[in-house]
Scaffold this motif. Structure first.
Motif, PDB file in Angstrom:
ATOM      1  N   THR A 147       0.830  -1.197   0.000  1.00 57.35           N
ATOM      2  CA  THR A 147       0.000   0.000   0.000  1.00 57.35           C
ATOM      3  C   THR A 147       0.866   1.249   0.000  1.00 57.35           C
ATOM      4  N   VAL A 148       0.234   2.382  -0.270  1.00 61.80           N
ATOM      5  CA  VAL A 148       0.978   3.642  -0.211  1.00 61.80           C
ATOM      6  C   VAL A 148       1.409   3.934   1.217  1.00 61.80           C
ATOM      7  N   GLU A 149       0.630   3.485   2.185  1.00 65.40           N
ATOM      8  CA  GLU A 149       1.014   3.655   3.590  1.00 65.40           C
ATOM      9  C   GLU A 149       2.248   2.820   3.910  1.00 65.40           C
ATOM     10  N   ASP A 150       2.325   1.607   3.338  1.00 66.25           N
ATOM     11  CA  ASP A 150       3.536   0.800   3.502  1.00 66.25           C
ATOM     12  C   ASP A 150       4.755   1.560   2.991  1.00 66.25           C
ATOM     13  N   LEU A 151       4.625   2.091   1.784  1.00 69.94           N
ATOM     14  CA  LEU A 151       5.743   2.789   1.162  1.00 69.94           C
ATOM     15  C   LEU A 151       6.201   3.970   2.008  1.00 69.94           C
ATOM     16  N   ALA A 152       5.252   4.733   2.538  1.00 68.55           N
ATOM     17  CA  ALA A 152       5.592   5.941   3.294  1.00 68.55           C
ATOM     18  C   ALA A 152       6.251   5.639   4.629  1.00 68.55           C
ATOM     19  N   THR A 153       5.991   4.464   5.197  1.00 72.94           N
ATOM     20  CA  THR A 153       6.466   4.178   6.552  1.00 72.94           C
ATOM     21  C   THR A 153       7.616   3.172   6.600  1.00 72.94           C
ATOM     22  N   LEU A 154       8.088   2.670   5.459  1.00 73.54           N
ATOM     23  CA  LEU A 154       9.262   1.799   5.483  1.00 73.54           C
ATOM     24  C   LEU A 154      10.475   2.583   5.968  1.00 73.54           C
ATOM     25  N   LYS A 155      11.357   1.910   6.701  1.00 74.10           N
ATOM     26  CA  LYS A 155      12.560   2.558   7.239  1.00 74.10           C
ATOM     27  C   LYS A 155      13.519   2.912   6.103  1.00 74.10           C
ATOM     28  N   ARG A 156      14.298   3.959   6.320  1.00 71.86           N
ATOM     29  CA  ARG A 156      15.219   4.453   5.298  1.00 71.86           C
ATOM     30  C   ARG A 156      16.632   4.539   5.860  1.00 71.86           C
ATOM     31  N   MET A 157      17.532   3.740   5.321  1.00 73.24           N
ATOM     32  CA  MET A 157      18.929   3.786   5.751  1.00 73.24           C
ATOM     33  C   MET A 157      19.627   4.974   5.099  1.00 73.24           C
ATOM     34  N   GLY A 158      20.464   5.656   5.893  1.00 68.36           N
ATOM     35  CA  GLY A 158      21.185   6.812   5.388  1.00 68.36           C
ATOM     36  C   GLY A 158      22.680   6.609   5.377  1.00 68.36           C
ATOM     37  N   SER A 159      23.410   7.420   6.152  1.00 68.96           N
ATOM     38  CA  SER A 159      24.870   7.389   6.155  1.00 68.96           C
ATOM     39  C   SER A 159      25.410   6.152   6.854  1.00 68.96           C
ATOM     40  N   VAL A 160      26.611   5.730   6.436  1.00 71.94           N
ATOM     41  CA  VAL A 160      27.280   4.560   7.005  1.00 71.94           C
ATOM     42  C   VAL A 160      28.724   4.912   7.307  1.00 71.94           C
ATOM     43  N   ALA A 161      29.247   4.421   8.432  1.00 68.98           N
ATOM     44  CA  ALA A 161      30.655   4.601   8.791  1.00 68.98           C
ATOM     45  C   ALA A 161      31.198   3.283   9.323  1.00 68.98           C
ATOM     46  N   VAL A 162      32.474   2.995   9.053  1.00 72.80           N
ATOM     47  CA  VAL A 162      33.139   1.784   9.533  1.00 72.80           C
ATOM     48  C   VAL A 162      34.285   2.197  10.450  1.00 72.80           C
ATOM     49  N   SER A 163      34.428   1.495  11.566  1.00 74.17           N
ATOM     50  CA  SER A 163      35.454   1.821  12.552  1.00 74.17           C
ATOM     51  C   SER A 163      36.856   1.601  11.980  1.00 74.17           C
ATOM     52  N   PRO A 164      37.870   2.296  12.536  1.00 70.96           N
ATOM     53  CA  PRO A 164      39.240   2.145  12.032  1.00 70.96           C
ATOM     54  C   PRO A 164      39.754   0.713  12.083  1.00 70.96           C
ATOM     55  N   ASP A 165      39.313  -0.079  13.067  1.00 71.36           N
ATOM     56  CA  ASP A 165      39.750  -1.477  13.131  1.00 71.36           C
ATOM     57  C   ASP A 165      38.880  -2.388  12.272  1.00 71.36           C
ATOM     58  N   GLU A 166      37.901  -1.800  11.587  1.00 67.23           N
ATOM     59  CA  GLU A 166      37.032  -2.489  10.627  1.00 67.23           C
ATOM     60  C   GLU A 166      36.188  -3.593  11.267  1.00 67.23           C
ATOM     61  N   LYS A 167      35.932  -3.464  12.574  1.00 65.67           N
ATOM     62  CA  LYS A 167      35.097  -4.446  13.273  1.00 65.67           C
ATOM     63  C   LYS A 167      33.636  -4.013  13.367  1.00 65.67           C
ATOM     64  N   TRP A 168      33.380  -2.715  13.227  1.00 63.95           N
ATOM     65  CA  TRP A 168      32.041  -2.207  13.488  1.00 63.95           C
ATOM     66  C   TRP A 168      31.585  -1.273  12.368  1.00 63.95           C
ATOM     67  N   ALA A 169      30.311  -1.288  12.124  1.00 63.48           N
ATOM     68  CA  ALA A 169      29.686  -0.314  11.235  1.00 63.48           C
ATOM     69  C   ALA A 169      28.608   0.417  12.015  1.00 63.48           C
ATOM     70  N   VAL A 170      28.492   1.702  11.777  1.00 65.38           N
ATOM     71  CA  VAL A 170      27.414   2.501  12.344  1.00 65.38           C
ATOM     72  C   VAL A 170      26.646   3.123  11.182  1.00 65.38           C
ATOM     73  N   TYR A 171      25.350   3.081  11.260  1.00 65.73           N
ATOM     74  CA  TYR A 171      24.534   3.684  10.208  1.00 65.73           C
ATOM     75  C   TYR A 171      23.309   4.339  10.840  1.00 65.73           C
ATOM     76  N   ASP A 172      22.742   5.292  10.121  1.00 60.41           N
ATOM     77  CA  ASP A 172      21.530   5.926  10.627  1.00 60.41           C
ATOM     78  C   ASP A 172      20.317   5.436   9.844  1.00 60.41           C
ATOM     79  N   VAL A 173      19.202   5.366  10.533  1.00 56.29           N
ATOM     80  CA  VAL A 173      17.942   4.903   9.950  1.00 56.29           C
ATOM     81  C   VAL A 173      16.858   5.920  10.288  1.00 56.29           C
ATOM     82  N   THR A 174      16.129   6.346   9.273  1.00 54.72           N
ATOM     83  CA  THR A 174      14.994   7.240   9.473  1.00 54.72           C
ATOM     84  C   THR A 174      13.711   6.427   9.550  1.00 54.72           C
ATOM     85  N   GLU A 175      12.941   6.671  10.600  1.00 52.14           N
ATOM     86  CA  GLU A 175      11.669   5.977  10.786  1.00 52.14           C
ATOM     87  C   GLU A 175      10.523   6.979  10.710  1.00 52.14           C
TER      88      GLU A 175
END
Length: 669
Positions: free
Chosen positions: A2-30
């Motif tokens: 539905t159009v409501e489904d489309l409007a409310t699906l989560k949206r991933m944005g920026s991504v960063a990886v730690s210097p030791d490459e063990k972790w990723a951090v990302y933002d999600v818009t809800e």
């Protein structure tokens, strides 16, 4: 779906990886399903544990956290509005993934739009909208020289007077300041890096951190800027400047090229600068070629690394060993990642179908990236050195599990001049019986209705309403070589319309389930122009048209749009110097109009002013052609707000259903 489904699906944005490459951090818009209000949050993901569950960090109720970046010491910085304005925040992450208490790292007068941390970690570049005569990051006066008072009138003596969705504020620009970074906080008053330059960096309206980079091992920043002067509305001459953090020296490193230079990226040893450059001034859709310049060399000595690869790059990052550049580019209907060998220029495709962005190469030869497609919105992926691809996140997993998939079929055919043209058919999986057609025409016009997710023009949600969505990448589209893209120049109504007609017929021949007698055409921007052009030049084909922010009168468009370079390049100069300005003007074909049409526009649209929809709506009403006008007072060239998006789709589907219903009687409304 539905159009409501489309409007409310989560949206991933920026991504960063730690210097030791063990972790990723990302933002999600809800998006809240009731109010459609949006907020963003940060998530931490263990990259070394298969099927790791992301954990939310920096959770401050009612506030948004976004744009994460790691410092060399492994601590995390990000932007948040938790203090009432957009400021920098800092959090320490322990080796086991435990996140310490977030601390506000800046308290500046102006909102921070973005930041870049130096390679040493002791300095940071911040940017935001700052008065040109303000020596610090924010002053009480915003510097707007168009408001002399005492009334509300604005005064201008040169273009731009407005851009994209807002009136210009001459005297106020996006400006970069360099600060010390000590003990997890921004220190000192900062130093402006624009020297004597006047302009926006990052560039407006869509530039970001990809236009700014620190020089490895030196106290300097390189950035992209277009000079703000009387020529700015006609200029695509973005240049790359270098500035010392003391603000005493600013140098133009691409001054000889009068076309676009952007996306600066240094090799980790600081020996090479890579960037993307166009060749033709005034042409915003020219091919972006990767160039390389060795430190200490002249601009003439730069190497055009991808000159023999007929694709236009959209992003550039170096691999840790400095032997390859990872770039993205449109390739037929996909937007994959490629590796470009620095020594030879050899290009290798790394990812299959889909729309790739946010590429982060790792020491072990693997690649972290985000990807979306026609089937699903953005998630995080990893490509190992041997080519194995693993999906790392599934942020909309529960929601997508409830939504039917669609079948997607690519096809090609002989288009205008007998050249190969590509298209796609998207329809409900397992559908039975005849399906009416939703004929989609993309904007740009130098764009593509490719294999990517969109919340504004989403073929999957259209197919879910019981349509076969057909999209054609007509002459002028990107991903097929620069000559194909250039071919629409001064030919807006020629080869593209021929391609659309031939593509329509090809789709019916390929898929007999499509009901060619029940169809509605839809398009926005240039696609909206094509709706007006179809109304006068192909009036017997469609049961209805849907025109979002389309050009109706080319003369009015030429004299009221803001980025003049676009209009003047595509049509051969300013209005009064064009060889045949009326040739492709839809206003001259209104005598043929008869197709029921829905017109949609945003009042804050300065790319194609909203009167371009009022005029054809007036024509349709005066000619007693069934028509409707939907105006959004708070939207620009796009519809971005949640509730407005739902209203847009509901209105569109109501209009389509009204005119393509199987039981609709000929000649009835």
């Amino acid at each position: 779906m539905t159009v409501e489904d489309l409007a409310t699906l989560k949206r991933m944005g920026s991504v960063a990886v730690s210097p030791d490459e063990k972790w990723a951090v990302y933002d999600v818009t809800e998006t809240e399903p009731e109010s459609y209000e949006r907020s963003s949050a940060l998530y931490l993901l263990d990259l070394n544990t298969p099927d790791a569950v992301p954990s939310r960090i920096a959770d401050q109720a009612g506030k948004s956290e976004h744009s994460p970046a790691y410092a060399p010491d492994g601590s995390l910085y990000y932007l948040s509005d938790a203090s009432g304005s957009e400021q920098l925040w800092h959090a320490v992450i322990a080796p086991g993934g435990n996140v310490g208490q977030s601390v506000q790292a800046s308290d500046l007068k102006a909102d921070i739009s973005g930041f870049k941390i130096s390679h040493s970690g002791d300095k940071i570049a911040l940017w935001g909208d700052i008065a040109r005569d303000c020596p610090t990051f924010g002053c009480e006066d915003n510097g707007n020289k168009a408001e002399p008072g005492p009334g509300t009138g604005r005064e201008y003596d040169e273009l731009f007077i407005r851009h994209w969705s807002s009136w210009e504020t001459p005297g106020n620009y996006s400006r970069i300041f360099a600060f010390d970074l000590a003990d997890g906080k921004v220190a000192g008053d900062g130093t402006a890096l624009d020297g004597d330059l006047v302009g926006d960096s990052p560039s407006k309206p869509f530039g970001g951190g990809e236009e700014i980079t620190w020089v490895p091992g030196e106290d300097g920043v390189f950035f992209t800027l277009r000079t703000a002067d009387r020529n700015e509305p006609k200029s695509t001459n973005l240049d790359i400047y270098g500035a010392m953090v003391n603000g005493k020296e600013t140098v133009n490193f691409t001054g000889q090229n009068k076309a676009t230079d952007t996306l600066p990226a240094f090799s980790s040893d600081g020996e090479w600068l890579a960037w993307a450059a166009m060749e033709r001034p005034g042409y915003e859709a020219d091919r972006l070629v990767v160039k390389l310049r060795k430190q200490g060399s002249n601009e003439e000595e730069a190497i055009a690394l991808t000159k023999d690869w007929d694709r236009s790059v959209g992003s550039i990052v170096w691999t840790p060993d400095n032997k390859h550049l990872i770039v993205t580019a449109q390739e037929v209907l996909d937007h994959p990642a490629f590796a470009v060998e620095v020594e030879t220029g050899r290009v290798t495709r790394l990812t299959p179908g889909g729309n790739v962005s946010s590429t982060i190469p790792l020491q072990d030869g693997s690649l972290i990236y985000t990807m979306n497609s026609l089937q699903a919105p953005t998630d995080l992926y990893r490509r190992s050195a041997d080519g194995t691809i693993t999906k790392l996140t599934n942020i909309n997993g529960p929601e997508l599990a409830k939504i039917d998939k669609v079948d997607i079929q690519r096809f090609d055919f002989a288009g205008a001049d007998g050249e190969q043209v590509w298209g796609q058919i998207i329809k409900p999986q397992g559908a039975t019986g005849k399906l009416p057609m939703a004929f989609l025409v993309h904007g740009g016009p130098q764009g593509s209705f490719g294999n990517s997710w969109s919340t504004r023009w989403n073929p999957k949600v259209m197919a879910a309403q019981g349509y076969a969505a057909v999209a054609i990448d007509f002459h002028g589209s990107v991903g097929y070589g620069q000559d194909f893209t250039d071919s629409i120049n001064q030919d807006w109504g020629g080869k593209p319309l021929e391609d659309l007609k031939l593509g329509y017929a090809a789709a019916l021949e390929i898929d007999p389930q499509i009901d060619g007698e029940r169809s509605c055409a839809l398009g926005g921007s240039y696609g909206g122009y094509m709706m007006n052009w179809i109304a006068g030049n192909w009036p017997d084909r469609f049961d209805c048209l849907i025109n979002h922010a389309g050009v109706f009168d080319l003369r009015a468009m030429a004299l009221s749009t803001e980025e003049l370079w676009f209009d003047q390049w595509d049509h051969g100069g300013n209005w009064w110097s064009r060889p045949n300005p009326e040739k492709w003007n839809p206003v001259n074909k209104i005598a043929n109009w008869k197709t029921p049409t829905l017109f949609i526009h945003g009042e804050k649209d300065f790319r194609i002013p909203y009167t371009q929809s009022i005029m054809p709506f007036t024509v349709s009403q005066e000619m007693e052609i069934p028509s409707k006008l939907l105006i959004f007072p708070d939207e620009n060239h796009w519809v971005l707000k949640g509730k407005n998006s739902v209203q847009w789709y509901r209105t569109v589907f109501d209009w389509m259903g009204r005119w393509t219903a199987a039981d609709r009687q000929e000649g009835t409304d």
